[in-house]
Write a protein that holds these residues in place. Structure first.
Motif, PDB file in Angstrom:
ATOM      1  N   THR A 187      -2.941  -8.709  -1.922  1.00  0.00           N
ATOM      2  CA  THR A 187      -1.682  -8.425  -2.633  1.00  0.00           C
ATOM      3  C   THR A 187      -0.444  -8.988  -1.930  1.00  0.00           C
ATOM      4  OG1 THR A 187      -1.354  -6.346  -1.448  1.00  0.00           O
ATOM      5  CG2 THR A 187      -2.639  -6.239  -3.480  1.00  0.00           C
ATOM      6  N   ARG A 188      -0.542  -9.121  -0.595  1.00  0.00           N
ATOM      7  CA  ARG A 188       0.593  -9.520   0.242  1.00  0.00           C
ATOM      8  C   ARG A 188       1.749  -8.523   0.144  1.00  0.00           C
ATOM      9  NH1 ARG A 188      -0.910 -13.776   3.684  1.00  0.00           N
ATOM     10  NH2 ARG A 188      -2.822 -14.484   2.739  1.00  0.00           N
ATOM     11  N   ALA A 189       1.431  -7.271  -0.186  1.00  0.00           N
ATOM     12  CA  ALA A 189       2.459  -6.235  -0.266  1.00  0.00           C
ATOM     13  C   ALA A 189       2.697  -5.658   1.130  1.00  0.00           C
ATOM     14  CB  ALA A 189       2.013  -5.139  -1.216  1.00  0.00           C
ATOM     15  N   PRO A 190       3.958  -5.635   1.614  1.00  0.00           N
ATOM     16  CA  PRO A 190       4.222  -5.114   2.959  1.00  0.00           C
ATOM     17  C   PRO A 190       3.732  -3.681   3.153  1.00  0.00           C
ATOM     18  CG  PRO A 190       6.166  -6.215   2.082  1.00  0.00           C
ATOM     19  CD  PRO A 190       5.167  -6.167   0.966  1.00  0.00           C
ATOM     20  N   LEU A 191       3.699  -2.904   2.050  1.00  0.00           N
ATOM     21  CA  LEU A 191       3.256  -1.516   2.186  1.00  0.00           C
ATOM     22  C   LEU A 191       1.781  -1.442   2.606  1.00  0.00           C
ATOM     23  CD1 LEU A 191       4.235   1.402   1.934  1.00  0.00           C
ATOM     24  CD2 LEU A 191       3.364   1.401  -0.404  1.00  0.00           C
ATOM     25  N   ASP A 192       0.979  -2.395   2.150  1.00  0.00           N
ATOM     26  CA  ASP A 192      -0.437  -2.401   2.557  1.00  0.00           C
ATOM     27  C   ASP A 192      -0.571  -2.688   4.056  1.00  0.00           C
ATOM     28  OD1 ASP A 192      -1.680  -1.722   0.164  1.00  0.00           O
ATOM     29  OD2 ASP A 192      -1.475  -3.754  -0.608  1.00  0.00           O
ATOM     30  N   ASP A 193       0.315  -3.556   4.548  1.00  0.00           N
ATOM     31  CA  ASP A 193       0.316  -3.809   6.001  1.00  0.00           C
ATOM     32  C   ASP A 193       0.725  -2.534   6.747  1.00  0.00           C
ATOM     33  OD1 ASP A 193       0.341  -5.345   8.458  1.00  0.00           O
ATOM     34  OD2 ASP A 193       2.525  -5.204   8.342  1.00  0.00           O
ATOM     35  N   ALA A 194       1.723  -1.845   6.208  1.00  0.00           N
ATOM     36  CA  ALA A 194       2.153  -0.584   6.833  1.00  0.00           C
ATOM     37  C   ALA A 194       1.018   0.439   6.805  1.00  0.00           C
ATOM     38  CB  ALA A 194       3.380  -0.036   6.102  1.00  0.00           C
ATOM     39  N   ARG A 195       0.255   0.455   5.701  1.00  0.00           N
ATOM     40  CA  ARG A 195      -0.897   1.370   5.605  1.00  0.00           C
ATOM     41  C   ARG A 195      -1.925   1.048   6.691  1.00  0.00           C
ATOM     42  NH1 ARG A 195      -0.620   0.879  -0.493  1.00  0.00           N
ATOM     43  NH2 ARG A 195       0.087   2.932  -1.173  1.00  0.00           N
ATOM     44  N   ALA A 196      -2.197  -0.258   6.869  1.00  0.00           N
ATOM     45  CA  ALA A 196      -3.179  -0.677   7.880  1.00  0.00           C
ATOM     46  C   ALA A 196      -2.719  -0.258   9.273  1.00  0.00           C
ATOM     47  CB  ALA A 196      -3.379  -2.188   7.811  1.00  0.00           C
ATOM     48  N   ALA A 197      -1.425  -0.483   9.561  1.00  0.00           N
ATOM     49  CA  ALA A 197      -0.898  -0.142  10.891  1.00  0.00           C
ATOM     50  C   ALA A 197      -0.937   1.368  11.104  1.00  0.00           C
ATOM     51  CB  ALA A 197       0.524  -0.676  11.036  1.00  0.00           C
ATOM     52  N   ALA A 198      -0.612   2.128  10.040  1.00  0.00           N
ATOM     53  CA  ALA A 198      -0.618   3.598  10.155  1.00  0.00           C
ATOM     54  C   ALA A 198      -2.025   4.098  10.463  1.00  0.00           C
ATOM     55  CB  ALA A 198      -0.105   4.213   8.857  1.00  0.00           C
ATOM     56  N   ALA A 199      -3.016   3.548   9.750  1.00  0.00           N
ATOM     57  CA  ALA A 199      -4.406   3.966   9.983  1.00  0.00           C
ATOM     58  C   ALA A 199      -4.824   3.627  11.412  1.00  0.00           C
ATOM     59  CB  ALA A 199      -5.326   3.287   8.980  1.00  0.00           C
ATOM     60  N   ALA A 200      -4.399   2.463  11.894  1.00  0.00           N
ATOM     61  CA  ALA A 200      -4.769   2.061  13.263  1.00  0.00           C
ATOM     62  C   ALA A 200      -4.121   2.978  14.298  1.00  0.00           C
ATOM     63  CB  ALA A 200      -4.359   0.612  13.506  1.00  0.00           C
ATOM     64  N   ARG A 201      -2.846   3.339  14.057  1.00  0.00           N
ATOM     65  CA  ARG A 201      -2.159   4.243  15.004  1.00  0.00           C
ATOM     66  C   ARG A 201      -2.901   5.583  15.085  1.00  0.00           C
ATOM     67  NH1 ARG A 201       2.620   1.855  13.438  1.00  0.00           N
ATOM     68  NH2 ARG A 201       2.803   3.128  11.575  1.00  0.00           N
ATOM     69  N   LEU A 202      -3.229   6.137  13.919  1.00  0.00           N
ATOM     70  CA  LEU A 202      -3.933   7.429  13.908  1.00  0.00           C
ATOM     71  C   LEU A 202      -5.338   7.280  14.481  1.00  0.00           C
ATOM     72  CD1 LEU A 202      -2.758   8.725  10.431  1.00  0.00           C
ATOM     73  CD2 LEU A 202      -2.104   9.614  12.658  1.00  0.00           C
ATOM     74  N   GLY A 203      -5.986   6.165  14.165  1.00  0.00           N
ATOM     75  CA  GLY A 203      -7.333   5.915  14.689  1.00  0.00           C
ATOM     76  C   GLY A 203      -7.322   5.880  16.205  1.00  0.00           C
TER      77      GLY A 203
END
Lengths: 230, 228
Positions: free
Chosen positions: B70-86
């Motif tokens: 999608t190239r949507a910045p929100l998806d990148d933010a989702r990925a980073a958020a999951a990694a931080r919590l992980g």
């Protein structure tokens, strides 16, 4: 058919370009070779052929051999992509060849570099450390499979860090966690080859290395266009 | 009940659930055989933390694939958020695992294959953030991080499933697979508490993750307002 041969031709052209460039400058070859020899001398000087207990020798010497190979490769494998960014030739390469040809060409070059390193370092290491190999064929297979899998991950990570920062600094940080499963399996395979002349002894490690290599190769081919073009 | 009221109630339900799981895990769950004292009780916290660390890695993978499509910045933010919590849950799993190791095996760290696996997972998360920090351009950072996350994910089965099973491990196995049948090696009471803890920790991850995503949305909206 036309397209396949063209991809092969482009990949071979890139391998030849890399070889010509490396033979002219010898930067990666010198970095990897000197790093490996220096580490090998340090290890041989400190440990040598007599200071380890006989029971510990196969495991410890196998682990040390792969640590030398791994860190030596970290010293030079990233250069295939970093040098394109340094010399500002990456854009020309993007126009001249399709992404998969670039990946395959650079991967084959890195593999040749690693195999050259193994051909020099492994016999030297065995000689200096007094390591007797029972299963030579098994060791050769582990070295080939390990070298191929190492060069796949290292080449992909090299492309990533060249696009990220244009320097080598990130290379070991990104590559180490991805390559640790390979190192574990390669060390186990080498230990098995040291202790047994049977080819069956190295098969579990070979299976693990080959499956990791296959999976990372397919993933690298799928992802490389994103890394190379974005 | 409206959607907003449900959103307000859910965190309280989650809090009560986790409090109940904690009490049940520490006081109610029957003792397990083959462990020193009450050391087995850490399983009700350690296993869910390790599960969430792996779940976050999967969410990171899905968000990374979505970003590349999608190239949507929100998806990148989702990925980073999951990694931080992980990463947070991987650290917690490492710490609780080390406490268990000290109680059971006498050492905080033994380089057991399972311990090694979680350390490599931590290193992957750390490398992911090192890569993100190294790239200034937002779009390139997002696509390179997504590519690294997907590439790292394919090595995970080797870390989590292959290596700990190929090499001998001191780590207790909760499930036993014999002749095609999978059987849990624990008392039904323990199993109930463990599954409740797994559900609770998964809910905690979902709650924290939704926080992070909402925060990313707010920051993106402020950023676009400032640019306008």
């Amino acid at each position: 058919m036309m397209r396949r041969s063209s991809l092969l031709a482009e990949s071979l052209a890139i391998v030849c370009k890399e070889l010509a460039s490396e033979l002219r400058q010898r930067v990666a070859l010198s970095a990897i070779g000197l790093f490996a020899i220096t580490t090998l001398i340090a290890v041989a000087y400190q440990i040598g052929p007599y200071s380890l207990a006989e029971n510990d020798r196969p495991f410890l010497l196998s682990a040390l051999l792969w640590i030398i190979l791994f860190f030596a490769s970290m010293a030079g494998l990233a250069r295939v992509f970093v040098k394109e960014e340094d010399a500002h030739t990456a854009k020309t390469l993007r126009l001249a060849a399709r992404p998969h040809a670039v990946l395959l060409g650079k991967l084959v070059f890195n593999l040749l570099l690693l195999l050259a390193l193994e051909v020099v370092v492994v016999p030297l290491y065995c000689g200096l450390m007094g390591l007797r190999i029972e299963g030579v064929l098994g060791l050769v297979l582990v070295m080939l499979a390990g070298g191929a899998t190492l060069s796949i991950s290292a080449t992909f990570v090299a492309a990533l860090i060249a696009r990220a920062s244009g320097s080598n600094t990130l290379f070991p940080i990104l590559a180490l966690p991805l390559l640790l499963p390979l190192l574990v399996a390669a060390i186990a395979g080498t230990r098995a080859a040291v202790g047994s002349p049977e080819l069956g002894a190295v098969l579990p490690a070979l299976r693990a290395i080959s499956s990791l290599g296959g999976v990372t190769m397919v993933t690298a081919l799928l992802l490389f266009p994103v890394v190379w073009r974005d | 009940m409206t959607k907003d009221a449900l959103k307000a109630v859910l965190p309280w339900v989650l809090g009560l659930w986790l409090a109940g799981v904690t009490v049940a895990g520490l006081l109610w769950a029957p003792a397990a055989a083959g462990f020193h004292g009450d050391s087995f009780r850490i399983v009700f916290f350690h296993v869910p933390q390790a599960w969430v660390a792996v779940l976050a890695f999967c969410v990171n993978l899905v968000a990374s694939i979505r970003y590349l499509r999608t190239r949507a910045p929100l998806d990148d933010a989702r990925a980073a958020a999951a990694a931080r919590l992980g990463m947070l849950f991987a650290i917690l799993a490492t710490v609780t695992g080390s406490i268990f190791a000290k109680l059971e095996w006498g050492m905080f760290w033994n380089w057991d294959p399972r311990e090694t696996s979680i350390v490599i997972l931590l290193l992957i998360y750390a490398a992911y953030f090192a890569l993100r920090q190294a790239v200034v351009d937002e779009e390139r950072r997002a696509s390179l991080a997504a590519a690294f996350a997907i590439f790292a994910f394919v090595t995970m089965p080797f870390l989590i499933f292959v290596i700990p099973r190929v090499y001998s491990s001191l780590h207790p196995n909760l499930v036993e697979a014999t002749q095609g049948a999978v059987r849990f090696k624990m008392d039904p009471g323990m199993r109930l508490v463990l599954f409740s803890a797994l559900a609770g920790f998964t809910g905690l991850f979902a709650w924290l993750y939704s926080f992070e995503v909402r925060l990313a949305r707010v920051l993106a909206a402020r950023h676009s307002r400032e640019e306008a």
